[in-house]
Design an enzyme around this catalytic site. Structure first.
Site, PDB file in Angstrom:
ATOM      1  CD  GLN A  84      30.514  40.579  32.296  1.00  0.00           C
ATOM      2  OE1 GLN A  84      29.715  39.746  32.705  1.00  0.00           O
ATOM      3  NE2 GLN A  84      31.771  40.623  32.698  1.00  0.00           N
ATOM      4  CB  CYS A 114      30.177  32.806  31.459  1.00  0.00           C
ATOM      5  SG  CYS A 114      28.938  31.883  32.381  1.00  0.00           S
ATOM      6  CE  LYS A 155      36.060  37.875  35.117  1.00  0.00           C
ATOM      7  NZ  LYS A 155      34.803  37.670  35.798  1.00  0.00           N
ATOM      8  N   GLY A 221      39.714  36.622  41.461  1.00  0.00           N
ATOM      9  CA  GLY A 221      39.862  35.245  41.921  1.00  0.00           C
ATOM     10  C   GLY A 221      40.264  35.133  43.378  1.00  0.00           C
ATOM     11  CG  ASP A 222      40.541  31.874  44.966  1.00  0.00           C
ATOM     12  OD1 ASP A 222      39.348  31.541  44.812  1.00  0.00           O
ATOM     13  OD2 ASP A 222      41.501  31.184  44.569  1.00  0.00           O
ATOM     14  NE  ARG A 245      33.952  32.449  44.469  1.00  0.00           N
ATOM     15  CZ  ARG A 245      34.712  31.360  44.519  1.00  0.00           C
ATOM     16  NH1 ARG A 245      34.169  30.197  44.826  1.00  0.00           N
ATOM     17  NH2 ARG A 245      35.999  31.427  44.233  1.00  0.00           N
TER      18      ARG A 245
HETATM   19  C1  LIG Z   1      27.402  33.537  41.360  1.00  0.00           C
HETATM   20  C2  LIG Z   1      28.453  34.091  40.438  1.00  0.00           C
HETATM   21  C3  LIG Z   1      28.058  34.845  39.356  1.00  0.00           C
HETATM   22  C4  LIG Z   1      29.019  35.382  38.490  1.00  0.00           C
HETATM   23  N1  LIG Z   1      28.614  36.154  37.454  1.00  0.00           N
HETATM   24  C5  LIG Z   1      29.529  36.757  36.660  1.00  0.00           C
HETATM   25  C6  LIG Z   1      29.121  37.655  35.631  1.00  0.00           C
HETATM   26  O1  LIG Z   1      27.940  37.939  35.433  1.00  0.00           O
HETATM   27  N2  LIG Z   1      30.104  38.194  34.866  1.00  0.00           N
HETATM   28  C7  LIG Z   1      31.438  37.936  35.078  1.00  0.00           C
HETATM   29  O2  LIG Z   1      32.296  38.466  34.373  1.00  0.00           O
HETATM   30  N3  LIG Z   1      31.833  37.099  36.044  1.00  0.00           N
HETATM   31  C8  LIG Z   1      30.912  36.530  36.844  1.00  0.00           C
HETATM   32  N4  LIG Z   1      31.319  35.724  37.866  1.00  0.00           N
HETATM   33  C9  LIG Z   1      32.758  35.551  38.099  1.00  0.00           C
HETATM   34  C10 LIG Z   1      33.266  36.562  39.111  1.00  0.00           C
HETATM   35  O3  LIG Z   1      33.115  37.901  38.694  1.00  0.00           O
HETATM   36  C11 LIG Z   1      34.744  36.316  39.457  1.00  0.00           C
HETATM   37  O4  LIG Z   1      35.543  36.508  38.320  1.00  0.00           O
HETATM   38  C12 LIG Z   1      34.976  34.904  39.988  1.00  0.00           C
HETATM   39  O5  LIG Z   1      33.961  34.546  40.919  1.00  0.00           O
HETATM   40  C13 LIG Z   1      36.333  34.813  40.681  1.00  0.00           C
HETATM   41  O6  LIG Z   1      36.389  35.664  41.790  1.00  0.00           O
HETATM   42  P1  LIG Z   1      36.176  35.127  43.299  1.00  0.00           P
HETATM   43  O7  LIG Z   1      36.926  33.807  43.399  1.00  0.00           O
HETATM   44  O8  LIG Z   1      36.786  36.227  44.146  1.00  0.00           O
HETATM   45  O9  LIG Z   1      34.715  34.921  43.491  1.00  0.00           O
HETATM   46  C14 LIG Z   1      30.396  35.154  38.716  1.00  0.00           C
HETATM   47  C15 LIG Z   1      30.768  34.376  39.808  1.00  0.00           C
HETATM   48  C16 LIG Z   1      29.824  33.858  40.669  1.00  0.00           C
HETATM   49  C17 LIG Z   1      30.271  33.047  41.849  1.00  0.00           C
END
Ligand SMILES: Cc1cc2nc3c(=O)[nH]c(=O)nc-3n(C[C@H](O)[C@H](O)[C@H](O)COP(=O)(O)O)c2cc1C
Length: 340
Positions: A84, A114, A155, A221-222, A245
């Site tokens: 990415q 991001c 993304k 997400g979530d 996460r």
């Molecule tokens: C610590 C952390 C680092 C992340 N790094 C990236 C990343 O490098 N690239 C990306 O597309 N999304 C990144 N995300 C976003 C996640 O891929 C995801 O889209 C977002 O956390 C929502 O999903 P979740 O609520 O299930 O965690 C990051 C999220 C967290 C919490």
């Protein structure tokens, strides 16, 4: 083994990212500071069929040095893997994309999501959701540079903010990106302004999938449990999901998704399973890190998250927080992870 006939069950089927067929629709998300080779290997050992590297800045790919070497190291057992990229200019994005393909990445993923202030300030990541023309130009240039050798994916968050203008820009970029030739989009159902406040919108994901038709959409997400994964697939109709996460300190989520898909109840990992996963992570980190201290530090970040699965989560988390040396790691395993 318990059999369940849950309405949430969904059989794994191939997730298509262009010509790339991925055996299961639940994949390891890109996670900055986490989804390095060690995490991806552990996720694959627990059933992840596709994994994305943490986001890298185009300039870091292009500058000679150790950082570039680390990013461009794609070993044989780390496939299929998505690389990415984040950046602000079409030219540099495109050059870096070419380097990722030459290094052996199976997919080039473009980050327009991001929400970190420093990233937005440098006109990268989520900032580009407010600049549709530039965003589409970046996608076009990346697709052009990749020249069909691997699929290009995108993304996105669901816009800069909650207003209709942001939503309009989201769909303008989405349509422009599909027209430019991307093979799939991953959408996190929060706005950039939201950061991690509030819930990720499943309603929005459903609308995106309806809009995209037969084109591949992954939801994000979530997703904190295998049940969340199956219910997102069912509720929104997306083709796949990226687990973020919910997979940090919990690679077991991938096999739990598999079990639900097979009509089985997901099983909670025993202490022995947790210890094995953390040890495996440490072994992998020691193989790739520049020195032992760095491997221990990186593994500790994950181990602290594994503590959430432990029957004494606070004591366990505190023990990992204090663990500095290999002896400390061994002591934590001995004191907190012996199944007896
Ligand atoms: C610590 C952390 C680092 C992340 N790094 C990236 C990343 O490098 N690239 C990306 O597309 N999304 C990144 N995300 C976003 C996640 O891929 C995801 O889209 C977002 O956390 C929502 O999903 P979740 O609520 O299930 O965690 C990051 C999220 C967290 C919490």
């Amino acid at each position: 083994m318990h059999s369940v006939s849950s309405p949430d069950s969904r059989s794994p089927e191939t997730l298509c990212i262009g010509p790339l067929g991925i055996a299961k629709p639940w994949v390891q998300a890109a996670l900055s500071g986490y989804s390095d080779l060690a995490m991806r290997r552990v996720a694959r050992a627990h059933g992840a069929a596709y994994a994305l590297n943490e986001v890298v800045i185009d300039e870091k790919v292009l500058q000679r040095g150790k950082g570039r070497q680390r990013i461009l190291f794609v070993p044989d057992d780390d496939h299929p893997v998505g690389g990415q990229l984040m950046g602000s200019t079409p030219e540099r994005f495109a050059q870096a994309a070419n380097d990722l393909v030459e290094a052996g990445y199976d997919v080039v993923d473009i980050n327009f999501g991001c929400p970190v202030g420093k990233v937005l300030g440098r006109c990268r990541g989520g900032y580009l959701l407010g600049q549709p023309a530039l965003a589409i130009d970046i996608v076009l240039r990346v697709v052009e540079a990749v020249r069909g050798r691997v699929p290009v994916t995108l993304k996105m968050r669901r816009g800069l903010s909650e207003d209709p203008q942001s939503e309009g820009a989201f769909f303008e970029i989405l349509d422009g990106a599909f027209d430019a030739g991307i093979s799939a989009v991953t959408v996190h159902g929060r706005t950039v302004d939201q950061k991690y406040e509030g819930l990720s919108s499943r309603g929005f994901l459903k609308r995106v999938k309806t809009h995209a038709g037969s084109r591949t959409v992954l939801g994000s997400g979530d997703l904190f449990s295998a049940e969340d994964v199956h219910s997102m697939l069912r509720d929104t109709g997306v083709d796949g999901v990226t687990i973020a996460r919910g997979a940090i300190g919990n690679p077991f989520i991938f096999e739990q998704c598999d079990r639900i898909a097979s009509g089985l109840r997901p099983v909670a990992p025993t202490l022995a399973m947790q210890a094995r996963a953390i040890s495996r992570h440490l072994e992998e980190a020691l193989r790739i890190a520049r020195d032992e201290a760095s491997a221990l530090g990186k593994t500790r970040r994950h181990a602290i998250q594994y503590a959430r699965l432990h029957p004494e989560p606070i004591r366990c988390r505190d023990a990992w927080v204090m663990a500095r040396s290999r002896q400390d790691f061994e002591r934590v395993f001995g004191e907190l992870y012996s199944d007896a």
